[in-house]
Design a protein around this motif. Structure first.
Motif, PDB file in Angstrom:
ATOM      1  N   ASP A 491       0.811  -1.218   0.000  1.00 42.78           N
ATOM      2  CA  ASP A 491       0.000   0.000   0.000  1.00 42.78           C
ATOM      3  C   ASP A 491       0.842   1.264   0.000  1.00 42.78           C
ATOM      4  N   GLY A 492       2.164   1.103  -0.042  1.00 41.00           N
ATOM      5  CA  GLY A 492       3.023   2.274  -0.121  1.00 41.00           C
ATOM      6  C   GLY A 492       3.269   2.938   1.203  1.00 41.00           C
ATOM      7  N   VAL A 493       2.722   2.428   2.313  1.00 47.88           N
ATOM      8  CA  VAL A 493       2.921   3.027   3.619  1.00 47.88           C
ATOM      9  C   VAL A 493       4.025   2.287   4.359  1.00 47.88           C
ATOM     10  N   SER A 494       4.800   3.000   5.129  1.00 48.32           N
ATOM     11  CA  SER A 494       5.929   2.408   5.832  1.00 48.32           C
ATOM     12  C   SER A 494       5.511   1.266   6.730  1.00 48.32           C
ATOM     13  N   ARG A 495       6.223   0.140   6.632  1.00 47.62           N
ATOM     14  CA  ARG A 495       5.954  -0.980   7.515  1.00 47.62           C
ATOM     15  C   ARG A 495       6.244  -0.602   8.965  1.00 47.62           C
ATOM     16  N   LEU A 496       7.318   0.143   9.177  1.00 41.09           N
ATOM     17  CA  LEU A 496       7.701   0.490  10.530  1.00 41.09           C
ATOM     18  C   LEU A 496       6.959   1.709  11.045  1.00 41.09           C
ATOM     19  N   GLY A 497       6.388   2.507  10.144  1.00 46.07           N
ATOM     20  CA  GLY A 497       5.613   3.645  10.585  1.00 46.07           C
ATOM     21  C   GLY A 497       4.118   3.387  10.579  1.00 46.07           C
ATOM     22  N   ALA A 498       3.747   2.167  10.224  1.00 46.33           N
ATOM     23  CA  ALA A 498       2.323   1.857  10.096  1.00 46.33           C
ATOM     24  C   ALA A 498       1.593   1.960  11.422  1.00 46.33           C
ATOM     25  N   ARG A 499       2.255   1.642  12.525  1.00 48.67           N
ATOM     26  CA  ARG A 499       1.579   1.742  13.819  1.00 48.67           C
ATOM     27  C   ARG A 499       1.127   3.166  14.087  1.00 48.67           C
ATOM     28  N   SER A 500       1.957   4.140  13.716  1.00 52.28           N
ATOM     29  CA  SER A 500       1.585   5.541  13.924  1.00 52.28           C
ATOM     30  C   SER A 500       0.356   5.899  13.106  1.00 52.28           C
ATOM     31  N   ILE A 501       0.296   5.375  11.870  1.00 52.51           N
ATOM     32  CA  ILE A 501      -0.848   5.691  11.026  1.00 52.51           C
ATOM     33  C   ILE A 501      -2.118   5.103  11.618  1.00 52.51           C
ATOM     34  N   ARG A 502      -2.003   3.906  12.218  1.00 50.81           N
ATOM     35  CA  ARG A 502      -3.187   3.242  12.746  1.00 50.81           C
ATOM     36  C   ARG A 502      -3.736   3.936  13.999  1.00 50.81           C
ATOM     37  N   TRP A 503      -2.868   4.426  14.853  1.00 48.87           N
ATOM     38  CA  TRP A 503      -3.395   4.917  16.131  1.00 48.87           C
ATOM     39  C   TRP A 503      -3.232   6.408  16.346  1.00 48.87           C
ATOM     40  N   ARG A 504      -2.307   7.061  15.670  1.00 51.96           N
ATOM     41  CA  ARG A 504      -2.016   8.457  15.989  1.00 51.96           C
ATOM     42  C   ARG A 504      -2.639   9.386  14.958  1.00 51.96           C
ATOM     43  N   SER A 505      -3.941   9.456  14.904  1.00 56.75           N
ATOM     44  CA  SER A 505      -4.585  10.446  14.042  1.00 56.75           C
ATOM     45  C   SER A 505      -4.571  11.787  14.751  1.00 56.75           C
ATOM     46  N   ARG A 506      -4.953  12.831  14.035  1.00 58.62           N
ATOM     47  CA  ARG A 506      -4.889  14.176  14.569  1.00 58.62           C
ATOM     48  C   ARG A 506      -5.813  14.341  15.766  1.00 58.62           C
ATOM     49  N   GLY A 507      -5.313  14.777  16.904  1.00 63.58           N
ATOM     50  CA  GLY A 507      -6.091  15.019  18.093  1.00 63.58           C
ATOM     51  C   GLY A 507      -6.228  13.816  18.999  1.00 63.58           C
ATOM     52  N   ARG A 805       2.341  13.770   0.735  1.00 60.32           N
ATOM     53  CA  ARG A 805       1.725  14.558  -0.352  1.00 60.32           C
ATOM     54  C   ARG A 805       2.543  14.423  -1.632  1.00 60.32           C
ATOM     55  N   ARG A 806       3.878  14.372  -1.503  1.00 59.53           N
ATOM     56  CA  ARG A 806       4.706  14.170  -2.694  1.00 59.53           C
ATOM     57  C   ARG A 806       4.481  12.783  -3.285  1.00 59.53           C
ATOM     58  N   LEU A 807       4.333  11.793  -2.412  1.00 57.39           N
ATOM     59  CA  LEU A 807       4.031  10.449  -2.915  1.00 57.39           C
ATOM     60  C   LEU A 807       2.678  10.425  -3.611  1.00 57.39           C
ATOM     61  N   ALA A 808       1.717  11.201  -3.103  1.00 55.65           N
ATOM     62  CA  ALA A 808       0.389  11.245  -3.727  1.00 55.65           C
ATOM     63  C   ALA A 808       0.481  11.797  -5.139  1.00 55.65           C
ATOM     64  N   GLU A 816      -4.832   5.130  -4.949  1.00 53.54           N
ATOM     65  CA  GLU A 816      -3.610   5.253  -4.157  1.00 53.54           C
ATOM     66  C   GLU A 816      -3.368   6.708  -3.787  1.00 53.54           C
ATOM     67  N   ARG A 817      -3.671   7.603  -4.735  1.00 56.54           N
ATOM     68  CA  ARG A 817      -3.474   9.027  -4.465  1.00 56.54           C
ATOM     69  C   ARG A 817      -4.376   9.470  -3.312  1.00 56.54           C
ATOM     70  N   THR A 818      -5.603   9.013  -3.309  1.00 51.19           N
ATOM     71  CA  THR A 818      -6.542   9.381  -2.236  1.00 51.19           C
ATOM     72  C   THR A 818      -6.055   8.853  -0.889  1.00 51.19           C
TER      73      THR A 818
END
Length: 833
Positions: A491-507, A805-808, A816-818
């Motif tokens: 999916d183009g998202v970092s394997r090691l940074g994926a945890r942050s994407i899953r739990w650390r949304s804004r706020g 955003r550059r990857l998008a 994928e862009r979305t």
């Protein structure tokens, strides 16, 4: 050739009891093909009369005849069917395969070697200066009583020994068989032999008699050596001397002592006419003297460094190859019969040299060095090669019992340090001393080539400097499989940074979850890596060699069609077809490849190329244990080659033998960096076993000249980001990973991969910052920058947002862009606007 030589060649020998004819040697001189003596040329250039030659006897002290009981050795009880590698690696029992290893009994061609200086250009050998020849003269030439034996080879009883307090006699008759013996030098200092050679004294006592130092008064007072006979009553010794004279006129090689002349001298004490060979004086030290001079502080023997011994072996094999090329066998190579002078090795004792196929002359050899089949089958090229391997063993470890318990075998490698440290050297000795002559190296050239490969490996391991060389059996690796063992998910998202994407949304102020263990790095698909392993080179003697060299087809289907046009059937054509069918995904092609291979194994059961392809087929089909057995057999046959070690590393990795896999991968990478797949394989194994720093080190050692340099640096960045140190210990790895991304970006890394790596590094940094904030809230640290952003939560979030955003913008599809834009929004730091 001189007119006289041209005229007299073929003339009957002038000595009435000879019957031979004069032949022309390479250097232009005439010699008798029966007695070996040169003719006497009168002042007018014609061949004149000479004194009748006498039969010259010999004794066998110091060298046992192959027919004597003292030199007889039994066949080794260790056969190839029971032989194992150093640590029993990759045994077939792991997969429940049938017992019995594959055996390679012959090669297909002998590599051509080019002579180099002693050390093969790989080792700086300690120089042995040429001493003053006078210093080598014995002050009191005597044969020690322990070395006095009857000269009758059918007897061999001890003679000249002390009895009842009286010293042993140096001359007399054997009390067992009545054979006369004499250990007294017949020449004394000052004696003039043949009105040309003035004796300076005795140098040594050899197996065929006393050896004297003399001055050649007719040729610039050069130093020469005269070699005589031990006594005058041994018919076999006389025959050996005649054999020696016959062959020596043909031999001219820089690593073999040069023979100048053969002369006769009247012994005034006995009235006998004695013969002496006049040869080049070779100053220096014998290998035996060099080895014996090495002592530990406790006074025990200190074996030679293995690389030094290998250098001697390569030089000796080059000399034996010369003799074998002239249909001659040396028969008695050992540490006593080779001398190093300056940076050159010379074979000095040619007393046992004989023609190939000679079944009449007695074979002289030395117990502990001679091949086990020598008594029953006679001397051969294989028995000559056996003596070289035994000599290497004697020089490289404290080989106790090599003339008795281990007369035709090697000690268990578990008890020999040099065998445990250098597996390839051990396998070399095992093949060189195989009880079956057919299973040994095919030629001195092939043996020297493999020993050179072993030496390259040893030097690379000891010095840390690669020693690559072009193989004469295998081509280069066809590709590097799985150069991105730590690549990001699809999916183009970092394997090691994926945890942050899953739990650390804004706020979201929730605490980070507990990190899960990093899964092991899976090895590449066996089929892919099997197809990427090196191919065997086409045998130039194959009937289809020219046709195969001109094939332009590369796709498997096209290649199979083209192979049908071969002018004739041959092993190489069938092997190429097997390899092409492996490249097809159709199951029927795999069945056909297996069938073709079965036919080859039936007709060529010991051909190493067939065994190698059997390993490839088994690897592609996923039968790792069978593949390992095949590659292990090729490693046994060619211990100096890189390809079998690389193949064994792959099998070991898949079989879960990570220590063996790491050893083989590391060995290949240390010796030849052109096999980049070894670096990636070693990195995978080290990561799987928890050695993250070691994985990074090997990936970053891929040279800039390699086509995989960038891929290796990208993999090194991802290796640094895997789960490892926590807290402050993780900070250096983060900073190093970011620095590498900056360097890769500056070197022209493609934008999409550059931004993806940025996301991985920054995602790992965000995980670390949030964990630190939870464990040590309110802690202040000096302001650092990671890549081009401040190393704090706000700076890292801004960097992540920008990279996503550059990857998008670079994404190939709208979905994928979305997804990437949404990820950028989630990572964006909290703002009031």
């Amino acid at each position: 050739m001189s007119p006289i030589a041209a005229k007299e060649s073929g003339q009957l020998c002038q000595r009435p009891d000879c019957g031979g004819r004069y032949q022309l040697a390479e250097r232009g001189q005439l010699y008798c093909d029966a007695c070996g003596l040169a003719p006497v040329v009168s002042a007018d250039g014609s061949i004149g009369d000479s004194r009748t030659s006498r039969r010259l006897p010999q004794a066998s002290e110091g060298r046992d005849s192959a027919g004597s009981s003292g030199s007889r050795s039994s066949r080794s009880s260790t056969s190839r069917s029971s032989r194992r590698s150093v640590s029993g690696r990759l045994a077939r029992s792991e997969a429940g395969a049938a017992a019995g290893p594959m055996v390679i009994v012959r090669g297909t061609r002998s590599p051509k070697t080019t002579r180099l200086r002693l050390g093969a250009g790989l080792v700086t050998m300690p120089s042995v200066p040429r001493p003053d020849p006078r210093s080598a003269v014995l002050k009191n030439p005597e044969v020690p009583e322990r070395k006095r034996f009857c000269g009758n080879h059918e007897c061999g009883a001890r003679v000249g020994r002390s009895r009842q307090g009286r010293p042993g006699r140096t001359e007399g008759f054997c009390t067992k068989c009545g054979h006369p013996y004499s250990f007294v030098p017949k020449l004394r200092p000052g004696d003039l032999v043949k009105d040309q050679y003035r004796i300076a004294g005795c140098l040594a006592h050899g197996g065929l008699g006393w050896i004297y130092l003399a001055v050649d008064t007719a040729v610039s007072d050069r130093w020469v050596v005269l070699k005589g006979l031990l006594d005058t009553g041994d018919e076999d010794a006389m025959a050996a001397a005649i054999s020696e004279r016959r062959f020596l006129a043909e031999i001219e090689h820089s690593s073999i002592v040069r023979i100048y002349n053969f002369v006769e001298h009247l012994d005034p004490r006995t009235g006998s006419m004695d013969g002496y060979i006049v040869m080049e004086y070779v100053g220096g030290q014998s290998l035996k003297q060099i080895a014996n001079a090495r002592r530990t502080p406790e006074g025990r023997r200190d074996p030679l460094p293995v690389e030094q011994a290998c250098a001697y072996g390569i030089e000796a094999l080059e000399a034996l190859a010369y003799l074998h090329g002239r249909n001659l066998l040396y028969c008695d190579f050992k540490v006593d019969n080779a001398i190093q002078q300056d940076d050159q090795l010379k074979l000095i004792d040619l007393g046992a040299v004989r023609r190939m196929g000679d079944t009449e002359s007695p074979v002289y050899s030395t117990g502990g060095y001679q091949a086990p089949e020598l008594i029953e089958r006679g001397a051969s090229v294989a028995s000559d090669l056996y003596t070289v391997a035994r000599t290497l063993a004697v020089m490289t470890f404290d080989f106790q019992g090599y003339t008795s318990v281990f007369a035709d075998s090697l000690p268990d490698p578990e008890h020999i340090e040099v065998f445990r440290e250098y597996e390839s050297f051990y396998r070399f000795l095992v093949r060189g001393t195989d009880p079956d002559p057919e299973a040994r190296f095919a030629s001195a050239e092939e043996m020297a080539e493999q020993l050179t490969g072993v030496l390259r490996e040893i030097v690379a391991v000891r010095t840390g400097q690669p020693q690559p060389a072009v193989s004469q059996l295998f081509g280069p690796e066809r590709g590097v499989v799985d150069t991105e063992p730590l690549r990001a998910p699809a999916d183009g998202v970092s394997r090691l940074g994926a945890r942050s994407i899953r739990w650390r949304s804004r706020g979201n102020e929730a605490a980070p979850p507990t990190a899960s263990p990093t899964p092991p790095v899976a090895p590449p698909d066996p089929r892919e890596i099997g197809l990427a392993l090196p191919l065997t080179l086409v045998d130039p003697e194959d009937s289809n060699a020219g046709f195969l060299a001109g094939l332009m087809a590369s796709a498997p289907t096209e290649l199979i069609i083209a192979l049908r046009q071969a002018p004739t059937d041959s092993v190489e054509r069938r092997l190429r077809e097997v390899r092409a069918r492996l490249g097809l995904t159709d199951p029927a092609s795999g069945v056909a490849a297996r069938a073709r291979l079965a036919e080859l194994r039936e007709h060529y059961p010991g051909d190493w190329r067939v065994v190698w392809h059997h390993g490839l087929v088994s690897l592609v089909e996923g039968d790792l244990a069978t593949a390992a057995e095949a590659f292990d057999a090729v490693y046994d046959a060619f211990p100096g080659e890189v390809a079998p070690k690389l193949a064994l590393a792959v099998c070991a990795e898949w079989l879960g033998q990570f220590d063996n896999a790491a050893d083989y991968y590391e060995l290949v990478w240390a010796c030849d960096p052109s096999h980049v797949s070894a670096a990636f394989g070693l990195a995978r194994v080290r990561l799987t076993t928890g050695d993250r720093a070691g994985a990074v080190a090997v990936l970053e050692s891929v040279p800039e000249t390699s086509a995989y340099h960038t891929a290796a640096r990208v993999a090194a960045v991802r290796a640094r980001l895997r789960e490892g140190p926590t807290g402050e210990d993780a900070l250096p790895e983060l900073l190093a990973a970011g620095h590498q991304v900056v360097l890769l970006r500056g070197a022209g890394l493609e934008p999409s991969l550059s931004e993806q790596l940025s996301c991985e590094v920054l995602g790992r940094a965000l995980d670390w910052l949030l964990a630190e904030a939870t464990e040590q809230p309110g802690r202040l640290r000096p302001q650092l920058r990671l890549m081009d952003v401040p190393l704090d939560e706000t700076g890292v979030r801004k960097g992540l947002e920008r990279s996503f955003r550059r990857l998008a913008r670079l994404a190939p599809t709208s979905s994928e862009r979305t997804e990437l834009v949404e990820a950028a929004n989630r990572f964006r730091p909290r703002t009031w606007v």
